[in-house]
Design a protein around this motif. Sequence first.
Motif, PDB file in Angstrom:
ATOM      1  N   ASP A 164       0.940  -1.183  -0.047  1.00 54.96           N
ATOM      2  CA  ASP A 164      -0.094  -0.011   0.197  1.00 54.96           C
ATOM      3  C   ASP A 164       0.810   1.201   0.015  1.00 54.96           C
ATOM      4  OD1 ASP A 164      -1.832   1.932   0.263  1.00 54.96           O
ATOM      5  OD2 ASP A 164      -2.706   1.250   2.379  1.00 54.96           O
ATOM      6  N   TYR A 165       1.866   1.139   0.948  1.00 52.28           N
ATOM      7  CA  TYR A 165       2.591   2.537   1.207  1.00 52.28           C
ATOM      8  C   TYR A 165       3.557   2.752  -0.119  1.00 52.28           C
ATOM      9  CZ  TYR A 165       5.551   6.032   3.071  1.00 52.28           C
ATOM     10  OH  TYR A 165       6.177   7.113   3.327  1.00 52.28           O
ATOM     11  N   LEU A 166       4.088   1.662  -0.821  1.00 50.17           N
ATOM     12  CA  LEU A 166       4.942   1.856  -1.812  1.00 50.17           C
ATOM     13  C   LEU A 166       4.120   2.028  -3.093  1.00 50.17           C
ATOM     14  CD1 LEU A 166       7.179  -1.680  -1.301  1.00 50.17           C
ATOM     15  CD2 LEU A 166       7.861   0.811  -1.235  1.00 50.17           C
ATOM     16  N   MET A 167       2.934   1.556  -3.058  1.00 51.38           N
ATOM     17  CA  MET A 167       2.097   1.960  -4.451  1.00 51.38           C
ATOM     18  C   MET A 167       1.721   3.335  -4.379  1.00 51.38           C
ATOM     19  SD  MET A 167      -0.214  -1.469  -5.216  1.00 51.38           S
ATOM     20  CE  MET A 167      -1.146  -0.842  -6.332  1.00 51.38           C
ATOM     21  N   GLN A 168       1.523   3.927  -3.216  1.00 49.88           N
ATOM     22  CA  GLN A 168       1.104   5.523  -3.084  1.00 49.88           C
ATOM     23  C   GLN A 168       2.187   6.116  -3.401  1.00 49.88           C
ATOM     24  OE1 GLN A 168      -1.391   6.910   0.305  1.00 49.88           O
ATOM     25  NE2 GLN A 168      -1.011   4.498   1.185  1.00 49.88           N
ATOM     26  N   HIS A 169       3.378   5.882  -3.668  1.00 47.83           N
ATOM     27  CA  HIS A 169       4.498   6.783  -3.973  1.00 47.83           C
ATOM     28  C   HIS A 169       5.631   6.058  -4.909  1.00 47.83           C
ATOM     29  CE1 HIS A 169       3.428   7.289   0.544  1.00 47.83           C
ATOM     30  NE2 HIS A 169       3.756   8.538   0.188  1.00 47.83           N
ATOM     31  N   PRO A 170       4.938   5.770  -6.170  1.00 50.53           N
ATOM     32  CA  PRO A 170       5.943   5.069  -7.135  1.00 50.53           C
ATOM     33  C   PRO A 170       6.829   5.953  -7.610  1.00 50.53           C
ATOM     34  CG  PRO A 170       3.666   6.113  -8.041  1.00 50.53           C
ATOM     35  CD  PRO A 170       3.750   6.308  -6.411  1.00 50.53           C
ATOM     36  N   GLY A 171       7.906   5.040  -7.650  1.00 45.66           N
ATOM     37  CA  GLY A 171       9.094   5.575  -8.471  1.00 45.66           C
ATOM     38  C   GLY A 171      10.132   6.340  -7.224  1.00 45.66           C
ATOM     39  N   ARG A 172       9.539   6.554  -6.064  1.00 42.99           N
ATOM     40  CA  ARG A 172      10.391   7.002  -4.905  1.00 42.99           C
ATOM     41  C   ARG A 172      11.082   5.950  -4.050  1.00 42.99           C
ATOM     42  NH1 ARG A 172       8.006  10.732   0.236  1.00 42.99           N
ATOM     43  NH2 ARG A 172      10.125  10.753   1.593  1.00 42.99           N
ATOM     44  N   VAL A 173      12.316   6.111  -3.780  1.00 47.61           N
ATOM     45  CA  VAL A 173      13.070   5.300  -3.065  1.00 47.61           C
ATOM     46  C   VAL A 173      13.066   5.511  -1.592  1.00 47.61           C
ATOM     47  CG1 VAL A 173      15.448   4.331  -2.792  1.00 47.61           C
ATOM     48  CG2 VAL A 173      14.675   5.175  -5.088  1.00 47.61           C
TER      49      VAL A 173
END
Length: 230
Positions: A164-173
């Motif tokens: 959920d968290y990763l999908m909300q911030h695509p491309g961000r490391v």
Amino acid sequence: MNPHVLVVEDEDALATLLQYNLEKEGYNVSAAADGEEALIMAEEETPDLVLVDWMLPKVSGIEVCRRLRSRQETANVPIIMLTARGEETDRVRGLDTGADDYIVKPFSMTELFARIRAVLRRIRPGLAEDVIKAGDITMDRVAHRVKRADREIHLGPTEFRLLDYLMQHPGRVFSREQLLDAVWGSDVYVEARTVDVHVGRLRKALNTKEERDPIRTVRSAGYSFDVSAS
């Protein structure tokens, strides 16, 4: 349109924390520092949900709740009361005055968001729809379901929050420490390497041999969700 939440809290630090976390979850947020200001703001623009502290300057949270319920425009607006008063008589009074839910301080953001979603599902189900799509991956945050193309993905609660968290911030490391704070919470002690274990489980659930891995490992930096890979 994202739900509009009116936060009524006179403690500056908590009000800022609530606004930051609510906006991070995708809500539109306005804030009032006292009950009088809250009533004026609600009259100018009807919110979709109100978070109101009991003890407020000028007009108490109980009175804010009572007045919102007495106005036709705000009579059905969901209200969650936040308070340090945890006695049963206080909870009963708050609910009898018109609050839809009652959360005693201190509380976790995870619990608060769960309560918000539950109230919206019950009272305004149209606002509770919350679906994220990235590439061929679809996450229904309300139904707690994930699909990749037409394939159902079965995730544990931690892997679900991580995706959920990763999908909300695509491309961000994100570093392991940042993911620990966001997914596990800053008040929980967990080894940083625990992130690697859960990322591994998430990858195993998401990917078949024919599918590209949407989670990118950035050496010495952390992890990123790569939309183009999904």
